[in-house]
Motif scaffolding. Sequence first.
Motif, PDB file in Angstrom:
ATOM      1  N   TRP A   1       0.890 -47.363   9.624  1.00 34.27           N
ATOM      2  CA  TRP A   1       2.168 -48.067   9.630  1.00 34.27           C
ATOM      3  C   TRP A   1       2.095 -49.306  10.517  1.00 34.27           C
ATOM      4  CZ3 TRP A   1       7.453 -46.419   8.134  1.00 34.27           C
ATOM      5  CH2 TRP A   1       7.429 -45.448   7.127  1.00 34.27           C
TER       6      TRP A   1
ATOM      7  N   ASP B   1      10.314 -40.505  -3.476  1.00 35.86           N
ATOM      8  CA  ASP B   1       9.365 -41.079  -2.522  1.00 35.86           C
ATOM      9  C   ASP B   1       8.316 -41.911  -3.239  1.00 35.86           C
ATOM     10  OD1 ASP B   1      10.259 -40.217  -0.008  1.00 35.86           O
ATOM     11  OD2 ASP B   1       9.422 -38.230  -0.325  1.00 35.86           O
TER      12      ASP B   1
ATOM     13  N   ASP C   1       9.195 -48.863   0.065  1.00 34.93           N
ATOM     14  CA  ASP C   1      10.003 -48.113   1.027  1.00 34.93           C
ATOM     15  C   ASP C   1       9.534 -48.260   2.467  1.00 34.93           C
ATOM     16  OD1 ASP C   1       7.725 -46.527   0.649  1.00 34.93           O
ATOM     17  OD2 ASP C   1       8.828 -44.643   0.499  1.00 34.93           O
ATOM     18  N   ALA C   2       8.225 -48.207   2.719  1.00 36.05           N
ATOM     19  CA  ALA C   2       7.743 -48.340   4.090  1.00 36.05           C
ATOM     20  C   ALA C   2       8.122 -49.696   4.679  1.00 36.05           C
ATOM     21  CB  ALA C   2       6.230 -48.150   4.145  1.00 36.05           C
TER      22      ALA C   2
ATOM     23  N   THR D   1      12.711 -42.284   9.476  1.00 32.10           N
ATOM     24  CA  THR D   1      11.930 -41.833   8.321  1.00 32.10           C
ATOM     25  C   THR D   1      12.149 -40.354   8.041  1.00 32.10           C
ATOM     26  OG1 THR D   1       9.898 -41.273   9.552  1.00 32.10           O
ATOM     27  CG2 THR D   1      10.157 -43.578   8.828  1.00 32.10           C
ATOM     28  N   ARG D   2      12.490 -39.577   9.066  1.00 31.51           N
ATOM     29  CA  ARG D   2      12.783 -38.157   8.840  1.00 31.51           C
ATOM     30  C   ARG D   2      14.173 -37.960   8.241  1.00 31.51           C
ATOM     31  NH1 ARG D   2      10.093 -37.869  13.897  1.00 31.51           N
ATOM     32  NH2 ARG D   2      12.098 -37.868  15.017  1.00 31.51           N
TER      33      ARG D   2
ATOM     34  N   PHE E   1      11.709 -49.656   6.175  1.00 34.03           N
ATOM     35  CA  PHE E   1      11.726 -49.063   7.511  1.00 34.03           C
ATOM     36  C   PHE E   1      11.113 -50.019   8.542  1.00 34.03           C
ATOM     37  CE2 PHE E   1      11.599 -44.866   5.172  1.00 34.03           C
ATOM     38  CZ  PHE E   1      12.840 -44.417   5.622  1.00 34.03           C
TER      39      PHE E   1
END
Length: 243
Positions: free
Chosen positions: A142, A236, A171-172, A193-194, A175
Amino acid sequence: MAELATLWIVRHGESTANVAATAAETSGAELIDLSHRDADVPLSPTGEEQARATGRWLAGLPEGRRPDVAVVSPYLRAVRTAELALAGTGVPASRDERLRDRELGILDGLTGHGVRQRYPEEAARRARLGKFYYRPPGGESWTDVALRLRALLGDLRRDHAGGRVLLFGHDALVFLLRYLVEGLTEAELMALTREQVIANCSVTAWSADATGRLTPDVFNDVAHLHRQGARPTREDEVHAEPV
């Protein structure tokens, strides 16, 4: 460095790989049934309708609030989302490889169960290092993705100071833009993320406040899809998570 007036990021519409990944994880399979390389994964029919609905939302924005430019991940699912969403708007678009999805290296195409079965040492290493810093062999952490996004943000602020910029990505990236723009800590980012799955064609946005600093407007918002009659989905990405 001057700030942007508005920054949006739209996650791509539902892809065929999103659907396949959900099915594989649900069934307990080790491998995700993929027929394309990651860069060439197309949208599903639902994803195309989500992208068109996003276009109707964009067309309905007041002229003074519409994007000046769009910057798009070169991956097909993001390119097609942008094409459908921007059709008829006149918003110029360019592609930037720094917006591509996170690369998974040897774990590409595996479910979490598949990673634990085929690469138990990698599952253990990830558990020890944590999601933020773990880099699969041949892939990216990340933090690697954050580095390329940090460089992109610098270029956008330089080239479009005071402008309104719309990004199409993954999606990443949603975040990690929050991490970069809002100055989140690793713990704050990982908590997000959780708690959240980034919805397909969701909108996340920031606007400059009175001091010129970007502040959050909306996060992972799909109200425009509901208004335009498109079905929201929250599959996801094809991101194997060993633990």
